[in-house]
Design a protein around this motif. Structure first.
Motif, short mmCIF file in Angstrom:
data_model
loop_
_atom_site.label_atom_id
_atom_site.label_comp_id
_atom_site.label_asym_id
_atom_site.label_seq_id
_atom_site.Cartn_x
_atom_site.Cartn_y
_atom_site.Cartn_z
N PHE A 496 -23.74 -26.94 -14.44
CA PHE A 496 -22.98 -26.65 -13.24
C PHE A 496 -23.90 -26.68 -12.02
O PHE A 496 -25.10 -26.40 -12.12
N GLN A 497 -23.28 -26.99 -10.90
CA GLN A 497 -24.01 -26.93 -9.64
C GLN A 497 -23.04 -26.42 -8.57
O GLN A 497 -21.98 -27.01 -8.36
N ASN A 498 -23.43 -25.29 -7.93
CA ASN A 498 -22.57 -24.66 -6.93
C ASN A 498 -21.17 -24.37 -7.48
O ASN A 498 -20.16 -24.54 -6.79
N GLY A 499 -21.13 -23.93 -8.75
CA GLY A 499 -19.86 -23.56 -9.37
C GLY A 499 -19.04 -24.74 -9.83
O GLY A 499 -17.93 -24.56 -10.33
N PHE A 632 -29.41 -18.67 -20.90
CA PHE A 632 -28.32 -17.70 -21.04
C PHE A 632 -27.14 -18.16 -20.20
O PHE A 632 -27.32 -18.78 -19.14
N GLU A 633 -25.92 -17.84 -20.65
CA GLU A 633 -24.72 -18.32 -19.97
C GLU A 633 -23.74 -17.17 -19.72
O GLU A 633 -23.62 -16.25 -20.54
N LEU A 634 -23.05 -17.23 -18.59
CA LEU A 634 -22.00 -16.29 -18.25
C LEU A 634 -20.80 -17.07 -17.72
O LEU A 634 -20.93 -18.18 -17.22
N GLY A 642 -12.37 -14.91 -14.62
CA GLY A 642 -12.03 -15.64 -13.40
C GLY A 642 -12.90 -16.85 -13.22
O GLY A 642 -12.45 -17.86 -12.65
N LEU A 643 -14.14 -16.81 -13.71
CA LEU A 643 -15.02 -17.97 -13.66
C LEU A 643 -14.76 -18.86 -14.87
O LEU A 643 -14.30 -18.41 -15.92
N ARG A 721 -10.00 -12.63 -12.36
CA ARG A 721 -10.32 -13.00 -10.98
C ARG A 721 -11.73 -12.51 -10.66
O ARG A 721 -12.11 -11.39 -11.00
N ALA A 722 -12.50 -13.40 -10.06
CA ALA A 722 -13.87 -13.07 -9.65
C ALA A 722 -14.01 -13.27 -8.16
O ALA A 722 -13.25 -14.02 -7.53
N GLU A 723 -15.00 -12.59 -7.58
CA GLU A 723 -15.19 -12.70 -6.14
C GLU A 723 -15.50 -14.16 -5.77
O GLU A 723 -16.03 -14.92 -6.57
#
Length: 737
Positions: A496-499, A632-634, A642-643, A721-723
Motif C-alpha cells: 500500500f501507498q498512502n492508503g 507487521f500488518e494492520l 474501517g481500513l 469506521r476509522a478516522e
C-alpha cells in the motif's frame, strides 16, 4: 360353701385376666400393608417426583420399596440411598442442566495441547475415524458430567452393592437394546444403574452392565408397578405422566416423527401397567402443562407442581398413616456429610485404552492413606477427561475385604483416537476484498503409551498450504514434549501507498521446525525452538521487491503462552496472552541477522449478559530490518476496523482495543445459537522506525456488529469506521480474538 365358691371364682377371674394379658403380649401385632413408591420416566418432568416425596415425608407415609425408571430411577435411587426430599430439591435446582448435557470439558480442565488444537478456524467438532471408516458416537452426549454428578449424590451407597441394603430397598428399570427385554437392576453400582436407566437412545450411549447393553427403561417398562409388587408391595403409590402427543400439523420434521414414535411406544407399555392399579392404590399425575421432557431449566417449577399434585390426594395418603399398627418404616435421612470419613486403602486403575496407566495415575492427587476427598477426586477426573483420549472417565468407591478403595475406569473413545476436523473461513468487506479458505485436519492420537500424535493439515483458498506435525510427550504427566514440523504456505502480501493498494506479492515458504516445550499445568507453556527453510516470491503485480525472488529462512525463538479463556469464540471469562522473541539468523539459513519481539493479550469480564474484552498487540523489529514477508500488518475487522485488510504494514506496530457485546438471544439445544450485539473501540498504527512510535500517531477506529456463535465458528456482520473517513461493511466467519 358360698364363700369357697366366691373365692374360687375370684381366683379363676384373676388367672384368666393374667393369662389373657400374657397371650395378648405374645400375640404378634397386626402387620401393616407394605407400601411401594413407583416413579415413572419422563425426563425433566421427573423433577416433580421430588415434590411428591416431600408431601409423603411430611405426612409420615411409610415407604417400604421404590421402583423407578429413567428420571424416576434417579430420583428414587437417590432417595433410597438416604437423601431427603429437601436435599434432592436442592441438588436438582443447583445443577446446571445445560452444562451437564454438554460433554465437552470446560477449557480450564483441558490439556494445554488440546487448547492449541482449537486455534485457527477449524470447527469445534471432531469426526472419528476408525478401521478405515468414519464413526459417529453412539450418543450425542457421552454422559461424563452426569456420571460424576450421580456419583457425588449417591455417596451414601458406598459399599452397598445389594440395593436391598439401601435405606429403602430399590430397583432401577432398564431395557436391553439388543433383545428389547426388561432388565431389573437390583444390585451393583447404584450410580451406574441409575445412569443405565436414563440412557435415552440416541442421546446417551448404552451402558454395559454384566455383558448387556442397557438403555432407557421407558422403552420396556416406564411405570414399573409390577416391579414394586414383586418386591413385596401391597399398596403402590404411582407418579406418572400422560403422553402429550402432537397433532398432525405439529409433526413438522423427522425429529418430531422420531420423538412421537418413542412417546407412542412408552405410552403403550405405561397403559398396560396402569390397568393393574387396584382400588386401594394411589395414582398421582402432576399437571405439568407445557413442561416437556427436555425442560430441565424448569425443574423447580416441576417440583412445586408435584407437591401440589400430591396434596390433592391428601385424604387418601393420610389413610396410609396408621399409627395403631406396627411401627412405620421411615427412611433415615443420613446425608453425605454425616458419613464417616473414608480412608483410602488402595487405588486401582481400570484402563480400557492403549495409553499408559501412569498417564492416568499421575494425575490423581489423592494417594493411599489419604482421607477421601470427593471434590479433589472429581477435579482430577475432569483433568484426565480433558486429555481428550477417553469417551468416559469414571470412578467408583468400593469396599473390598474391609478395605476402602477408589477404582478409576477410563474407556477409550468408541469412535477411535483418529479424527478429522474441517474448517471454513470467510471474510468480505463488500467492496471487492474477500478472503475464503477451507481446511481439513487429520489427527492420529495415541501412537504410543505416552500419547504421541501425528497431525496432517491442508488449507486451500486465498491461502494454500500443508502441515505435517509430530508431537511426542516425554513423561506421563505430559509436562515436557518435543514437537517436529514441516510447513508449506502460500499467501498474498499487499503493498500500500498512502492508503491505496499499489501492488501484490505472492509469497511461498517451506519450513522445517523443532521445538521443546514445558507445559505449565492446563494454563500455559514455555518453549524454545529452531526453524529453517526457504521461500520465494512471484506473481508480483504493480511493484517490485527490494530483494531477490528466492530467500532463505532460519531462526531461533523462545515463546510463552497463557490461556484461561472459557472459550475462543465470544469468551466470557479468563485471559489469553502470548509473548515471543525470535532471532532470525544467517547462521541458521536466513538472509539477514535481526530480531523480532511480539506480545498480545486479551482478558474477558462478564456481568449478567454483558461482556467486555480488553486487549492489545504489539511487535517490534530490532537489531536490523525485516523484509516484505516479515512486516507487521494492520487493517480489517477488529484490527483497525474501517481500513482495508492489512492496508498498513511496517517494521513495528501497536494496537489496543476494547470490545463490548451483549447476549441478546440465549441459545440452547442443537439448533438455537447465542446471538450477540456489540461494538468495539480500537487504536493503533504501524511505524518503520521505533523512534517514530508515538501516541499522537494512533489511528482511532471502531465497529458495531451482530455476532452469532455457530458450530462453524463465530460469525459477524459488522460496520467499521476509522478516522480519515475510511469505512467498511464486513461479513466474517472464523475466530477473531
Amino acid at each position: 360353701m358360698k364363700s369357697l365358691i366366691a373365692g374360687a371364682a375370684i381366683i379363676i377371674a384373676l388367672l384368666t385376666a393374667g393369662l389373657t394379658e400374657v397371650f395378648a403380649q405374645q400375640r404378634p401385632a397386626v402387620e401393616r400393608p407394605k407400601i411401594g413408591l413407583v416413579l415413572s420416566g419422563g425426563g425433566a418432568k421427573g423433577a416433580s417426583h421430588v415434590g411428591v416425596i416431600k408431601v409423603l415425608e411430611e405426612l409420615g407415609v411409610p415407604i417400604d420399596y421404590i421402583a423407578g425408571t429413567s428420571m424416576g430411577a434417579i430420583v428414587g435411587g437417590l432417595y433410597a440411598s438416604g437423601l431427603s426430599s429437601e436435599e434432592l430439591a436442592t441438588a436438582i435446582k443447583s445443577i446446571d442442566w445445560e452444562d451437564i448435557f454438554d460433554d465437552k470439558p470446560p477449557r480450564e480442565n483441558r490439556d494445554f495441547r488440546r487448547k492449541l488444537d482449537d486455534e485457527g478456524f477449524l470447527v469445534r467438532y471432531k469426526l472419528g475415524f476408525k478401521d478405515g471408516s468414519f464413526h459417529l458416537p453412539r450418543g450425542v452426549i457421552n454422559g461424563q458430567k452426569l456420571n460424576l454428578v450421580l456419583r457425588e449424590l449417591s455417596i451414601n451407597a458406598i459399599g452397598k452393592k445389594d440395593f436391598d441394603k439401601l435405606k429403602i430397598p430399590f430397583r432401577a428399570v432398564a431395557a436391553d437394546i439388543e433383545t428389547g427385554e426388561t432388565v431389573i437392576l437390583a444390585s451393583g453400582d447404584l450410580a451406574r444403574a441409575m445412569r443405565a436407566s436414563m440412557a435415552v437412545p440416541g442421546a446417551f450411549p448404552p451402558v454395559d452392565i454384566d455383558g448387556r447393553l442397557l438403555v432407557d427403561g421407558g422403552l420396556a417398562d416406564n411405570v414399573p408397578i409390577n416391579v414394586a409388587r414383586k418386591m413385596g408391595a401391597d399398596i403402590v403409590i404411582v407418579v406418572g405422566f400422560p403422553a402429550n402427543l402432537k397433532k398432525r400439523g405439529e409433526l413438522k420434521s423427522a425429529l418430531d416423527i422420531v420423538f412421537q414414535s418413542l412417546d407412542l411406544l412408552i405410552g403403550q407399555n405405561s397403559r398396560i401397567q396402569l390397568k393393574t392399579l387396584k382400588s386401594h392404590d394411589v395414582y398421582i399425575e402432576p399437571a405439568l402443562g407445557d413442561i416437556s421432557a427436555s425442560s430441565f431449566d424448569r425443574a423447580p417449577d416441576a417440583i412445586a407442581i408435584g407437591e401440589q399434585a400430591a396434596r390433592s390426594h391428601l385424604k387418601v395418603l393420610q389413610g396410609l398413616v396408621q399409627p395403631q399398627m406396627a411401627p412405620r418404616l421411615v427412611v433415615s435421612q443420613a446425608t453425605a456429610s454425616e458419613n464417616e470419613a473414608f480412608i483410602i486403602d488402595f487405588i486401582r486403575i481400570e484402563n480400557r485404552s492403549r495409553l499408559s496407566d501412569d498417564l492416568i495415575s499421575v494425575r490423581l492427587r489423592q494417594k493411599p492413606g489419604d482421607t477421601l476427598d470427593i471434590d479433589t477426586l472429581e477435579q482430577d477426573i475432569a483433568q484426565i477427561y480433558g486429555l481428550d483420549y477417553f469417551e468416559t472417565v469414571t470412578y467408583t468407591v468400593v469396599v473390598e475385604k474391609d478395605k476402602t478403595g477408589i477404582v478409576v475406569t477410563a474407556t477409550e473413545k468408541s469412535t477411535g483416537l483418529d479424527s478429522f476436523r474441517f474448517g471454513l473461513n470467510l471474510e468480505s468487506d463488500f467492496d471487492g476484498d474477500s478472503d475464503f479458505n477451507v481446511s481439513v485436519r487429520y489427527q492420529k492420537e495415541g501412537l504410543n503409551e505416552l500419547g504421541g500424535e501425528l497431525l496432517l493439515q491442508a488449507i486451500a483458498g486465498e491461502k494454500l498450504g500443508a502441515t505435517v506435525n509430530f508431537l511426542q510427550p516425554l513423561d506421563p504427566g505430559t509436562r515436557y514434549f518435543i514437537n517436529g514440523s514441516l510447513d508449506y504456505l502460500e499467501r498474498d502480501v499487499f503493498v500500500f501507498q498512502n492508503g491505496r493498494r499499489i501492488g501484490e506479492v505472492r509469497i511461498s515458504e517451506f519450513e522445517a521446525g523443532l521445538n521443546l516445550a514445558r507445559q505449565l499445568g492446563n494454563w500455559g507453556a514455555v518453549s524454545i525452538g529452531l526453524d529453517h527453510g526457504y521461500g520465494w516470491q512471484d506473481d508480483v503485480v504493480g511493484t517490485t521487491t527490494p530483494q531477490d525472488d528466492d530467500y532463505g529462512t532460519g531462526s531461533f525463538y523462545t515463546r510463552f503462552n497463557y490461556d484461561t479463556l472459557d472459550q475462543l469464540g465470544f469468551p466470557k471469562t479468563g485471559a489469553k496472552a502470548k509473548a515471543e522473541f525470535r532471532r532470525l539468523s544467517e547462521t541458521l539459513g536466513g538472509e539477514e541477522d535481526f530480531s523480532k519481539s511480539t506480545a498480545s493479550f486479551v482478558t474477558a469480564h462478564t456481568w449478567d449478559r454483558n461482556t467486555i474484552l480488553l486487549g492489545g498487540d504489539a511487535g517490534i523489529t530490532h537489531d536490523g530490518e525485516g523484509f516484505v514477508q516479515d512486516l507487521f500488518e494492520l487493517g480489517g475487522f477488529f484490527n483497525l476496523s474501517g481500513l482495508l485488510t492489512d492496508s498498513l504494514s511496517g517494521q513495528n506496530f501497536a494496537l489496543g482495543e476494547m470490545i463490548y457485546y451483549r447476549n441478546i438471544v440465549k441459545g440452547s439445544g442443537l439448533i438455537k445459537f447465542p446471538v450477540y450485539l456489540g461494538a468495539s473501540l480500537e487504536a493503533g498504527n504501524v511505524w518503520d522506525d521505533r523512534s517514530d512510535m508515538s501516541l499522537d500517531d494512533l489511528v482511532i477506529a471502531g465497529s458495531g456488529f451482530l455476532g452469532v456463535d455457530t458450530p462453524l465458528g463465530p460469525a459477524y456482520l459488522a460496520y467499521g469506521r476509522a478516522e480519515g473517513g475510511n469505512s467498511a461493511v464486513y461479513f466474517f466467519l472464523g475466530q477473531t480474538f
